[in-house]
Design an enzyme around this catalytic site. Structure first.
Site, PDB file in Angstrom:
ATOM      1  N   ARG A  49     -20.399 -17.717  -1.025  1.00  0.00           N
ATOM      2  CA  ARG A  49     -21.358 -16.632  -1.306  1.00  0.00           C
ATOM      3  C   ARG A  49     -21.843 -15.911  -0.052  1.00  0.00           C
ATOM      4  NH1 ARG A  49     -22.813 -20.389  -5.143  1.00  0.00           N
ATOM      5  NH2 ARG A  49     -22.157 -19.727  -7.222  1.00  0.00           N
ATOM      6  N   LYS A 105     -17.655  -1.965   6.464  1.00  0.00           N
ATOM      7  CA  LYS A 105     -16.809  -1.855   5.271  1.00  0.00           C
ATOM      8  C   LYS A 105     -15.692  -2.886   5.397  1.00  0.00           C
ATOM      9  CE  LYS A 105     -17.168   2.941   3.710  1.00  0.00           C
ATOM     10  NZ  LYS A 105     -16.412   4.195   3.508  1.00  0.00           N
ATOM     11  N   GLU A 158      -9.045   8.998  15.850  1.00  0.00           N
ATOM     12  CA  GLU A 158     -10.383   8.745  15.296  1.00  0.00           C
ATOM     13  C   GLU A 158     -11.464   8.995  16.353  1.00  0.00           C
ATOM     14  OE1 GLU A 158     -10.787   8.101  12.087  1.00  0.00           O
ATOM     15  OE2 GLU A 158      -9.017   7.029  11.347  1.00  0.00           O
ATOM     16  N   LYS A 163     -20.390   6.449  15.409  1.00  0.00           N
ATOM     17  CA  LYS A 163     -20.237   5.859  14.078  1.00  0.00           C
ATOM     18  C   LYS A 163     -21.484   5.061  13.705  1.00  0.00           C
ATOM     19  CE  LYS A 163     -17.379   3.467  10.792  1.00  0.00           C
ATOM     20  NZ  LYS A 163     -16.098   2.856  10.420  1.00  0.00           N
ATOM     21  N   GLU A 182     -22.743   5.024   2.183  1.00  0.00           N
ATOM     22  CA  GLU A 182     -22.051   6.292   1.911  1.00  0.00           C
ATOM     23  C   GLU A 182     -22.562   7.008   0.673  1.00  0.00           C
ATOM     24  OE1 GLU A 182     -17.873   6.256   2.770  1.00  0.00           O
ATOM     25  OE2 GLU A 182     -17.537   8.152   1.746  1.00  0.00           O
ATOM     26  N   ARG A 219     -22.489   9.631   5.596  1.00  0.00           N
ATOM     27  CA  ARG A 219     -21.331   8.817   5.993  1.00  0.00           C
ATOM     28  C   ARG A 219     -20.016   9.475   5.591  1.00  0.00           C
ATOM     29  NH1 ARG A 219     -20.844   2.189   6.267  1.00  0.00           N
ATOM     30  NH2 ARG A 219     -18.747   2.195   7.111  1.00  0.00           N
ATOM     31  N   ASN A 261     -15.052  11.096   6.963  1.00  0.00           N
ATOM     32  CA  ASN A 261     -13.774  11.396   6.316  1.00  0.00           C
ATOM     33  C   ASN A 261     -13.168  12.713   6.780  1.00  0.00           C
ATOM     34  OD1 ASN A 261     -13.550   9.093   4.690  1.00  0.00           O
ATOM     35  ND2 ASN A 261     -15.085   9.926   3.284  1.00  0.00           N
ATOM     36  N   HIS A 314      -9.497  13.341   6.524  1.00  0.00           N
ATOM     37  CA  HIS A 314      -8.942  12.245   5.717  1.00  0.00           C
ATOM     38  C   HIS A 314      -8.459  12.669   4.335  1.00  0.00           C
ATOM     39  CE1 HIS A 314     -10.407   9.793   8.963  1.00  0.00           C
ATOM     40  NE2 HIS A 314     -10.011   8.680   8.392  1.00  0.00           N
ATOM     41  N   HIS A 349      -4.940  11.438   3.784  1.00  0.00           N
ATOM     42  CA  HIS A 349      -4.597  10.438   2.758  1.00  0.00           C
ATOM     43  C   HIS A 349      -3.454  10.921   1.877  1.00  0.00           C
ATOM     44  CE1 HIS A 349      -8.799   8.389   3.005  1.00  0.00           C
ATOM     45  NE2 HIS A 349      -7.923   7.796   3.789  1.00  0.00           N
ATOM     46  N   HIS A 354      -1.831   5.934   9.987  1.00  0.00           N
ATOM     47  CA  HIS A 354      -3.084   6.507   9.489  1.00  0.00           C
ATOM     48  C   HIS A 354      -3.683   7.521  10.473  1.00  0.00           C
ATOM     49  CE1 HIS A 354      -6.985   6.867   7.614  1.00  0.00           C
ATOM     50  NE2 HIS A 354      -7.539   6.510   8.758  1.00  0.00           N
TER      51      HIS A 354
HETATM   52  N1  LIG Z   1     -13.303  -0.997   7.524  1.00  0.00           N
HETATM   53  C1  LIG Z   1     -13.243   0.226   7.945  1.00  0.00           C
HETATM   54  O1  LIG Z   1     -14.243   0.924   8.044  1.00  0.00           O
HETATM   55  C2  LIG Z   1     -11.906   0.795   8.320  1.00  0.00           C
HETATM   56  C3  LIG Z   1     -11.840   2.001   9.038  1.00  0.00           C
HETATM   57  C4  LIG Z   1     -10.606   2.454   9.450  1.00  0.00           C
HETATM   58  C5  LIG Z   1      -9.457   1.741   9.122  1.00  0.00           C
HETATM   59  N2  LIG Z   1      -9.554   0.587   8.402  1.00  0.00           N
HETATM   60  C6  LIG Z   1      -8.366  -0.200   8.064  1.00  0.00           C
HETATM   61  O2  LIG Z   1      -7.784  -0.654   9.289  1.00  0.00           O
HETATM   62  C7  LIG Z   1      -6.398  -0.873   9.060  1.00  0.00           C
HETATM   63  C8  LIG Z   1      -5.624  -0.295  10.210  1.00  0.00           C
HETATM   64  O3  LIG Z   1      -6.043  -0.929  11.389  1.00  0.00           O
HETATM   65  P1  LIG Z   1      -5.113  -0.957  12.692  1.00  0.00           P
HETATM   66  O4  LIG Z   1      -4.639   0.386  12.991  1.00  0.00           O
HETATM   67  O5  LIG Z   1      -5.881  -1.714  13.704  1.00  0.00           O
HETATM   68  O6  LIG Z   1      -3.830  -1.721  12.169  1.00  0.00           O
HETATM   69  P2  LIG Z   1      -3.310  -3.240  12.237  1.00  0.00           P
HETATM   70  O7  LIG Z   1      -4.399  -4.218  12.147  1.00  0.00           O
HETATM   71  O8  LIG Z   1      -2.222  -3.322  11.238  1.00  0.00           O
HETATM   72  O9  LIG Z   1      -2.665  -3.300  13.697  1.00  0.00           O
HETATM   73  C9  LIG Z   1      -1.583  -2.470  14.009  1.00  0.00           C
HETATM   74  C10 LIG Z   1      -0.403  -3.272  14.553  1.00  0.00           C
HETATM   75  O10 LIG Z   1      -0.671  -3.651  15.898  1.00  0.00           O
HETATM   76  C11 LIG Z   1      -0.526  -5.055  16.087  1.00  0.00           C
HETATM   77  N3  LIG Z   1      -1.526  -5.396  17.105  1.00  0.00           N
HETATM   78  C12 LIG Z   1      -2.858  -5.504  16.942  1.00  0.00           C
HETATM   79  N4  LIG Z   1      -3.451  -5.651  18.142  1.00  0.00           N
HETATM   80  C13 LIG Z   1      -2.474  -5.632  19.074  1.00  0.00           C
HETATM   81  C14 LIG Z   1      -2.465  -5.707  20.491  1.00  0.00           C
HETATM   82  N5  LIG Z   1      -3.596  -5.786  21.195  1.00  0.00           N
HETATM   83  N6  LIG Z   1      -1.273  -5.666  21.128  1.00  0.00           N
HETATM   84  C15 LIG Z   1      -0.124  -5.521  20.433  1.00  0.00           C
HETATM   85  N7  LIG Z   1      -0.069  -5.423  19.096  1.00  0.00           N
HETATM   86  C16 LIG Z   1      -1.242  -5.479  18.421  1.00  0.00           C
HETATM   87  C17 LIG Z   1      -0.724  -5.644  14.722  1.00  0.00           C
HETATM   88  O11 LIG Z   1      -0.034  -6.874  14.612  1.00  0.00           O
HETATM   89  C18 LIG Z   1      -0.120  -4.575  13.821  1.00  0.00           C
HETATM   90  O12 LIG Z   1       1.272  -4.738  13.760  1.00  0.00           O
HETATM   91  C19 LIG Z   1      -6.067  -0.247   7.731  1.00  0.00           C
HETATM   92  O13 LIG Z   1      -5.903  -1.267   6.763  1.00  0.00           O
HETATM   93  C20 LIG Z   1      -7.284   0.581   7.387  1.00  0.00           C
HETATM   94  O14 LIG Z   1      -7.504   0.686   6.003  1.00  0.00           O
HETATM   95  C21 LIG Z   1     -10.749   0.127   8.007  1.00  0.00           C
HETATM   96 ZN   LIG Z   2      -9.504   6.854   9.412  1.00  0.00          ZN
END
Ligand SMILES: NC(=O)c1ccc[n+]([C@@H]2O[C@H](COP(=O)([O-])OP(=O)(O)OC[C@H]3O[C@@H](n4cnc5c(N)ncnc54)[C@H](O)[C@@H]3O)[C@@H](O)[C@H]2O)c1
Ligand SMILES: [Zn+2]
Length: 385
Positions: A138, A160, A202, A244, A254, A258, A262, A265, A269, A283
């Site tokens: 929980r 999030k 971003e 942010k 949001e 917030r 986007n 986006h 998207h 992305h």
């Molecule tokens: N929660 C939120 O507010 C929010 C906001 C934006 C994006 N997201 C989410 O974040 C995700 C994308 O995140 P991301 O771009 O970090 O992708 P990711 O976590 O998939 O990482 C990208 C790639 O890089 C590799 N990697 C990570 N760190 C590394 C490093 N230091 N050196 C070498 N390789 C490394 C990972 O293994 C992966 O293959 C999506 O699922 C998206 O929906 C969430």
């Molecule tokens: Zn984004």
């Protein structure tokens, strides 16, 4: 999966470079930013969460690069830690199957209410571990240790968390703030260039939303931040976190402001969905194209000067981000489907599309009732015949 470059030499930095506070009633927390923060993780966690049992959870591609340094630092601070859990890298891990498996492993390690989960990885691991933390027993505390530029400036800030389901991305999740975020600015140096640039998109977004001076700084110094200059990287990441954090603090769930996050986006998207959320378009790349489209649309509707839209396009292109959809294997025949995808996006009200548009650089706002024909023309202009 991405190919990692070699990690930087073990950085020994004793001073913390910057702390950004995310101000939320009773759930506020610090983002500690700097070089060598990973090696101070033990001391920083011991200071803020003393005596708590820890479970490190790492992206499987990140673990060989950085997990030993994390566990050594925890050990050095005398903290109790369970055997680390590995999460396969890639978006596929944000699934119910992985979540169930992760929860199993957390409970098998004897998690109790005081246990703190540590998420070492990019946005995928951060979103998955954060969601697991929100429901295990929980609600457990968790610490974000973001390793991608995107996670450091975006996903690890704001609380999030969630996973993807058949019906779409991030549709199941929870608002669950971390207790602490530790951002070691050296870690993204092992990312492939494309991933680094995707995170940079971003960063630019925050300048375009409400920080025109920051955007102007990025135009002159953003390249240095990308190339790893430590002072420039710190300024870029810290300002992004502040931007942010300020928006999240004023609208955690949001209901209004917030939504500005986007920017770019809605277009982005649609392009991501059309290209299958795969390696064709990351992305952040989709967001870069989407921001150019949002500014072009703003200029077309007379909200912002055409010169501002040109500056957005020029800067993103100068650092190496895509600014149109020409190389994605799509053509103008895709426009009706892209429109349909945008109608399905969350920001649709009464059939008309709500967009984050801009009255100029750093002057973003939510506008509803945009004529679909104008949107379709912006899309068509970005695609080959
Ligand atoms: N929660 C939120 O507010 C929010 C906001 C934006 C994006 N997201 C989410 O974040 C995700 C994308 O995140 P991301 O771009 O970090 O992708 P990711 O976590 O998939 O990482 C990208 C790639 O890089 C590799 N990697 C990570 N760190 C590394 C490093 N230091 N050196 C070498 N390789 C490394 C990972 O293994 C992966 O293959 C999506 O699922 C998206 O929906 C969430
Ligand atoms: Zn984004």
């Amino acid at each position: 999966m991405t190919v990692a470059r070699q990690p930087p030499p073990h950085a020994k930095v004793d001073t913390v470079s910057r702390i950004v506070r995310v101000d939320l009633d009773g759930r506020g927390y610090d983002i500690v930013l700097g070089s060598g923060v990973l090696d101070q993780a033990g001391a920083l966690i011991a200071d803020r969460l003393p005596g708590r049992p820890l479970i490190p959870i790492a992206d499987a591609s990140v673990a060989p690069l950085y997990l030993d340094r994390l566990t050594a630092s925890l050990k050095g601070a005398g903290l109790r830690q369970a055997a680390p859990i590995m999460v396969p890298s890639g978006e596929g891990s944000k699934s119910f199957e992985r979540l169930a498996d992760l929860l199993d492993q957390i409970l098998e390690r004897g998690a109790e209410r005081r246990t703190v989960l540590l998420a070492l990885g990019g946005g995928v691991v951060g979103d998955l571990v954060g969601f697991a933390a929100s429901i295990a027993l929980r609600g457990l505390d968790f610490v974000q240790i973001p390793t991608t530029l995107l996670a450091q400036v975006d996903s690890a800030v704001g609380g999030k968390t969630g996973i993807n389901v058949r019906q779409g991305k991030n549709l199941v999740g929870a608002f669950h703030q971390p207790r602490l975020t530790l951002s070691d600015l050296d870690l993204p140096s092992t990312l492939p260039r494309r991933e680094l640039l995707a995170g940079y998109a971003e960063i630019v977004k925050y300048g375009l939303i409400d920080r025109p001076d920051f955007f102007a700084w990025l135009e002159t110094t953003g390249q240095e931040a990308l190339d790893g200059d430590r002072a420039a990287r710190l300024h870029a990441v810290a300002t992004s976190c502040e931007a942010k954090a300020a928006i999240v603090a004023s609208d955690e769930r949001e209901t209004g402001l917030r939504a500005l996050l986007n920017l770019g986006h809605t277009f982005g998207h649609a392009l991501e969905a059309e290209t299958g959320y795969g390696p064709t378009l990351l992305h952040g790349e989709a967001v870069a194209i989407g921001m150019v489209m949002a500014f072009d649309l703003s200029a077309r509707l007379g909200f912002c000067p055409a010169a501002d839209a040109a500056r957005v396009r020029m800067h993103l292109s100068a650092v190496g981000l895509p600014v149109d959809a020409r190389s994605l294997g799509l053509d103008q025949g895709c426009v009706p489907r892209l429109m349909e995808r945008m109608q399905r996006d969350k920001k649709v009200k009464d059939g008309s599309i709500g967009f984050i548009l801009a009255d100029g650089l750093g002057k973003a706002r939510l506008v509803s009732g945009i004529p679909p024909q104008q949107v379709a023309e912006i899309l068509a202009a970005s695609l080959p015949l």
